[in-house]
Design a protein around this motif. Structure first.
Motif, PDB file in Angstrom:
ATOM      1  N   ARG A 117      10.259  -9.586   1.541  1.00  0.00           N
ATOM      2  CA  ARG A 117       9.499 -10.354   0.549  1.00  0.00           C
ATOM      3  C   ARG A 117       8.022 -10.004   0.652  1.00  0.00           C
ATOM      4  O   ARG A 117       7.421 -10.145   1.720  1.00  0.00           O
ATOM      5  CB  ARG A 117       9.683 -11.846   0.785  1.00  0.00           C
ATOM      6  N   GLN A 118       7.461  -9.531  -0.447  1.00  0.00           N
ATOM      7  CA  GLN A 118       6.022  -9.280  -0.539  1.00  0.00           C
ATOM      8  C   GLN A 118       5.537  -9.632  -1.933  1.00  0.00           C
ATOM      9  O   GLN A 118       6.238  -9.389  -2.909  1.00  0.00           O
ATOM     10  CB  GLN A 118       5.678  -7.814  -0.245  1.00  0.00           C
ATOM     11  N   LYS A 119       4.338 -10.188  -1.991  1.00  0.00           N
ATOM     12  CA  LYS A 119       3.644 -10.357  -3.266  1.00  0.00           C
ATOM     13  C   LYS A 119       2.793  -9.107  -3.435  1.00  0.00           C
ATOM     14  O   LYS A 119       1.962  -8.795  -2.583  1.00  0.00           O
ATOM     15  CB  LYS A 119       2.740 -11.586  -3.240  1.00  0.00           C
ATOM     16  N   MET A 120       2.998  -8.416  -4.519  1.00  0.00           N
ATOM     17  CA  MET A 120       2.300  -7.160  -4.747  1.00  0.00           C
ATOM     18  C   MET A 120       0.892  -7.393  -5.287  1.00  0.00           C
ATOM     19  O   MET A 120       0.649  -8.328  -6.044  1.00  0.00           O
ATOM     20  CB  MET A 120       3.079  -6.290  -5.728  1.00  0.00           C
ATOM     21  N   HIS A 121      -0.024  -6.525  -4.896  1.00  0.00           N
ATOM     22  CA  HIS A 121      -1.397  -6.593  -5.389  1.00  0.00           C
ATOM     23  C   HIS A 121      -1.436  -6.156  -6.853  1.00  0.00           C
ATOM     24  O   HIS A 121      -0.470  -5.599  -7.376  1.00  0.00           O
ATOM     25  CB  HIS A 121      -2.332  -5.744  -4.523  1.00  0.00           C
ATOM     26  N   ARG A 122      -2.552  -6.405  -7.511  1.00  0.00           N
ATOM     27  CA  ARG A 122      -2.622  -6.154  -8.953  1.00  0.00           C
ATOM     28  C   ARG A 122      -2.507  -4.686  -9.342  1.00  0.00           C
ATOM     29  O   ARG A 122      -2.250  -4.362 -10.486  1.00  0.00           O
ATOM     30  CB  ARG A 122      -3.907  -6.736  -9.532  1.00  0.00           C
ATOM     31  N   GLY A 123      -2.669  -3.778  -8.392  1.00  0.00           N
ATOM     32  CA  GLY A 123      -2.539  -2.354  -8.683  1.00  0.00           C
ATOM     33  C   GLY A 123      -1.098  -1.907  -8.846  1.00  0.00           C
ATOM     34  O   GLY A 123      -0.835  -0.817  -9.332  1.00  0.00           O
ATOM     35  N   VAL A 124      -0.141  -2.741  -8.442  1.00  0.00           N
ATOM     36  CA  VAL A 124       1.276  -2.414  -8.603  1.00  0.00           C
ATOM     37  C   VAL A 124       1.691  -2.935  -9.974  1.00  0.00           C
ATOM     38  O   VAL A 124       1.909  -4.118 -10.169  1.00  0.00           O
ATOM     39  CB  VAL A 124       2.143  -3.057  -7.492  1.00  0.00           C
ATOM     40  N   CYS A 125       1.764  -2.030 -10.929  1.00  0.00           N
ATOM     41  CA  CYS A 125       2.027  -2.445 -12.302  1.00  0.00           C
ATOM     42  C   CYS A 125       3.432  -2.090 -12.768  1.00  0.00           C
ATOM     43  O   CYS A 125       3.757  -2.241 -13.937  1.00  0.00           O
ATOM     44  CB  CYS A 125       0.976  -1.845 -13.235  1.00  0.00           C
ATOM     45  N   ASP A 126       4.267  -1.626 -11.852  1.00  0.00           N
ATOM     46  CA  ASP A 126       5.613  -1.219 -12.238  1.00  0.00           C
ATOM     47  C   ASP A 126       6.596  -1.614 -11.139  1.00  0.00           C
ATOM     48  O   ASP A 126       6.480  -1.180 -10.000  1.00  0.00           O
ATOM     49  CB  ASP A 126       5.648   0.289 -12.452  1.00  0.00           C
ATOM     50  N   ALA A 127       7.557  -2.442 -11.488  1.00  0.00           N
ATOM     51  CA  ALA A 127       8.559  -2.920 -10.531  1.00  0.00           C
ATOM     52  C   ALA A 127       9.849  -2.097 -10.572  1.00  0.00           C
ATOM     53  O   ALA A 127      10.759  -2.346  -9.795  1.00  0.00           O
ATOM     54  CB  ALA A 127       8.870  -4.380 -10.821  1.00  0.00           C
ATOM     55  N   LEU A 128       9.933  -1.115 -11.452  1.00  0.00           N
ATOM     56  CA  LEU A 128      11.177  -0.353 -11.604  1.00  0.00           C
ATOM     57  C   LEU A 128      11.663   0.317 -10.323  1.00  0.00           C
ATOM     58  O   LEU A 128      12.866   0.284 -10.044  1.00  0.00           O
ATOM     59  CB  LEU A 128      11.031   0.680 -12.719  1.00  0.00           C
ATOM     60  N   PRO A 129      10.781   0.920  -9.510  1.00  0.00           N
ATOM     61  CA  PRO A 129      11.299   1.528  -8.273  1.00  0.00           C
ATOM     62  C   PRO A 129      11.971   0.503  -7.348  1.00  0.00           C
ATOM     63  O   PRO A 129      12.966   0.812  -6.697  1.00  0.00           O
ATOM     64  CB  PRO A 129      10.065   2.130  -7.608  1.00  0.00           C
ATOM     65  N   PHE A 130      11.448  -0.712  -7.319  1.00  0.00           N
ATOM     66  CA  PHE A 130      12.048  -1.762  -6.490  1.00  0.00           C
ATOM     67  C   PHE A 130      13.388  -2.208  -7.077  1.00  0.00           C
ATOM     68  O   PHE A 130      14.369  -2.361  -6.358  1.00  0.00           O
ATOM     69  CB  PHE A 130      11.088  -2.947  -6.342  1.00  0.00           C
ATOM     70  N   GLN A 131      13.422  -2.398  -8.381  1.00  0.00           N
ATOM     71  CA  GLN A 131      14.671  -2.793  -9.029  1.00  0.00           C
ATOM     72  C   GLN A 131      15.744  -1.714  -8.863  1.00  0.00           C
ATOM     73  O   GLN A 131      16.910  -2.020  -8.645  1.00  0.00           O
ATOM     74  CB  GLN A 131      14.430  -3.088 -10.508  1.00  0.00           C
ATOM     75  N   ALA A 132      15.351  -0.458  -8.973  1.00  0.00           N
ATOM     76  CA  ALA A 132      16.299   0.650  -8.842  1.00  0.00           C
ATOM     77  C   ALA A 132      16.919   0.696  -7.442  1.00  0.00           C
ATOM     78  O   ALA A 132      18.041   1.173  -7.280  1.00  0.00           O
ATOM     79  CB  ALA A 132      15.614   1.975  -9.154  1.00  0.00           C
ATOM     80  N   GLN A 133      16.214   0.185  -6.445  1.00  0.00           N
ATOM     81  CA  GLN A 133      16.725   0.161  -5.077  1.00  0.00           C
ATOM     82  C   GLN A 133      17.429  -1.148  -4.744  1.00  0.00           C
ATOM     83  O   GLN A 133      17.759  -1.411  -3.591  1.00  0.00           O
ATOM     84  CB  GLN A 133      15.572   0.395  -4.083  1.00  0.00           C
ATOM     85  N   GLY A 134      17.622  -2.022  -5.752  1.00  0.00           N
ATOM     86  CA  GLY A 134      18.381  -3.250  -5.557  1.00  0.00           C
ATOM     87  C   GLY A 134      17.562  -4.469  -5.158  1.00  0.00           C
ATOM     88  O   GLY A 134      18.125  -5.501  -4.804  1.00  0.00           O
ATOM     89  N   TYR A 135      16.257  -4.391  -5.221  1.00  0.00           N
ATOM     90  CA  TYR A 135      15.404  -5.528  -4.896  1.00  0.00           C
ATOM     91  C   TYR A 135      15.322  -6.475  -6.086  1.00  0.00           C
ATOM     92  O   TYR A 135      15.285  -6.034  -7.236  1.00  0.00           O
ATOM     93  CB  TYR A 135      13.979  -5.074  -4.541  1.00  0.00           C
ATOM     94  N   GLY A 136      15.271  -7.775  -5.811  1.00  0.00           N
ATOM     95  CA  GLY A 136      15.004  -8.755  -6.859  1.00  0.00           C
ATOM     96  C   GLY A 136      13.506  -8.786  -7.113  1.00  0.00           C
ATOM     97  O   GLY A 136      12.711  -8.708  -6.179  1.00  0.00           O
ATOM     98  N   VAL A 137      13.116  -8.858  -8.366  1.00  0.00           N
ATOM     99  CA  VAL A 137      11.697  -8.838  -8.726  1.00  0.00           C
ATOM    100  C   VAL A 137      11.386 -10.060  -9.570  1.00  0.00           C
ATOM    101  O   VAL A 137      12.120 -10.383 -10.499  1.00  0.00           O
ATOM    102  CB  VAL A 137      11.344  -7.551  -9.513  1.00  0.00           C
ATOM    103  N   GLN A 138      10.304 -10.753  -9.243  1.00  0.00           N
ATOM    104  CA  GLN A 138       9.837 -11.901 -10.009  1.00  0.00           C
ATOM    105  C   GLN A 138       8.356 -11.724 -10.306  1.00  0.00           C
ATOM    106  O   GLN A 138       7.655 -11.026  -9.589  1.00  0.00           O
ATOM    107  CB  GLN A 138      10.014 -13.194  -9.218  1.00  0.00           C
ATOM    108  N   VAL A 139       7.894 -12.394 -11.332  1.00  0.00           N
ATOM    109  CA  VAL A 139       6.479 -12.350 -11.687  1.00  0.00           C
ATOM    110  C   VAL A 139       5.821 -13.642 -11.218  1.00  0.00           C
ATOM    111  O   VAL A 139       6.355 -14.727 -11.399  1.00  0.00           O
ATOM    112  CB  VAL A 139       6.298 -12.196 -13.218  1.00  0.00           C
ATOM    113  N   GLN A 140       4.664 -13.504 -10.598  1.00  0.00           N
ATOM    114  CA  GLN A 140       3.862 -14.655 -10.195  1.00  0.00           C
ATOM    115  C   GLN A 140       2.416 -14.334 -10.557  1.00  0.00           C
ATOM    116  O   GLN A 140       1.830 -13.411 -10.012  1.00  0.00           O
ATOM    117  CB  GLN A 140       3.970 -14.918  -8.698  1.00  0.00           C
ATOM    118  N   PHE A 141       1.859 -15.085 -11.473  1.00  0.00           N
ATOM    119  CA  PHE A 141       0.498 -14.831 -11.916  1.00  0.00           C
ATOM    120  C   PHE A 141      -0.500 -15.473 -10.969  1.00  0.00           C
ATOM    121  O   PHE A 141      -0.228 -16.513 -10.366  1.00  0.00           O
ATOM    122  CB  PHE A 141       0.292 -15.360 -13.340  1.00  0.00           C
ATOM    123  N   THR A 142      -1.638 -14.860 -10.844  1.00  0.00           N
ATOM    124  CA  THR A 142      -2.695 -15.368  -9.975  1.00  0.00           C
ATOM    125  C   THR A 142      -4.036 -14.899 -10.525  1.00  0.00           C
ATOM    126  O   THR A 142      -4.106 -14.329 -11.608  1.00  0.00           O
ATOM    127  CB  THR A 142      -2.480 -14.892  -8.525  1.00  0.00           C
TER     128      THR A 142
END
Length: 168
Positions: A117-142
Motif C-alpha cells: 500500500r502506497q499513496k502515490m505522489h502527484r508525479g505518478v499520473c498513470d496507474a496502468l502499470p500497477f493494474q496490469a500487475q494485479g494491484y488494486g488502484v484507488q483515487v484519493q485527492f489531496t
C-alpha cells in the motif's frame, strides 16, 4: 538491468553524484534519504531500474512482518511515496512508454508481499502499470503547498486561516 539497493548510504551517494535542482528520482521530500531513514528507523529498502549504467527508476518501500505475512505500508508521517522515474527526453508518447516500462520493472522487482500500500505522489499520473500487475488502484485527492517563500505563502492564505495558525 534491474538492481535492488540494500542501504540508504548507497542511495545517498547516488543522489549526491546526480544532484540537480530537481531530481526526478526524489520527486518529494518524502523520497529524500534523510526522511526515509528517520521515518523507517533505517528499515527502508529500494528497488531500482537502470539503463546504460544510469538509474532511471527508484521505488522506496518498507517491509513489515506480522503473523508470518510480509506487507509493505507507508512509513510514519510519510504522506506520499511511489516511484521516482527519470523518463528522459523526447515526445510525450516516448516518455509515456519509458515511464510505463520503468514502473513495470520496479513492480516486478518488489519482494513477494501479502499486501502493498502506497499513496502515490502527484508525479505518478498513470496507474496502468500497477493494474496490469494485479494491484488494486484507488483515487484519493489531496493538496500540496508549493515551496514558495514564507511571505508569499502567508499572503496567499485566507485571513481566518492565518489567525488560526498564529494562535496555535
Amino acid at each position: 538491468m534491474i538492481t535492488r539497493g540494500k542501504s540508504i548510504d548507497q542511495h545517498s551517494q547516488i543522489k549526491a553524484a546526480a544532484a540537480t535542482a530537481f531530481n526526478k528520482l526524489t520527486p518529494t521530500i518524502f523520497h529524500e534519504p534523510w526522511w526515509l531513514e528517520a521515518a523507517t528507523r533505517g528499515r527502508v529498502d529500494f528497488v531500482e531500474v537502470t539503463d546504460g549504467g544510469r538509474t532511471v527508476g527508484r521505488l522506496p518501500y518498507m517491509v513489515n512482518s506480522r503473523y508470518g505475512l510480509a506487507s509493505s505500508n507507508m512509513p510514519t508521517l510519510t504522506h506520499f511515496l511511489g516511484p521516482g522515474i527519470d523518463d528522459g527526453g523526447g515526445s510525450e508518447a516516448n516518455r509515456y512508454v519509458k515511464r510505463h516500462s520503468v514502473t513495470q520493472g520496479l513492480i516486478r522487482k518488489l519482494p513477494t508481499l501479502s499486501s502493498f500500500r502506497q499513496k502515490m505522489h502527484r508525479g505518478v499520473c498513470d496507474a496502468l502499470p500497477f493494474q496490469a500487475q494485479g494491484y488494486g488502484v484507488q483515487v484519493q485527492f489531496t493538496f500540496e503547498i508549493e515551496p514558495y517563500p514564507e511571505a508569499v505563502i502567508w499572503k496567499g492564505m485566507r485571513d481566518k486561516t492565518r489567525n488560526v495558525i498564529r494562535r496555535a
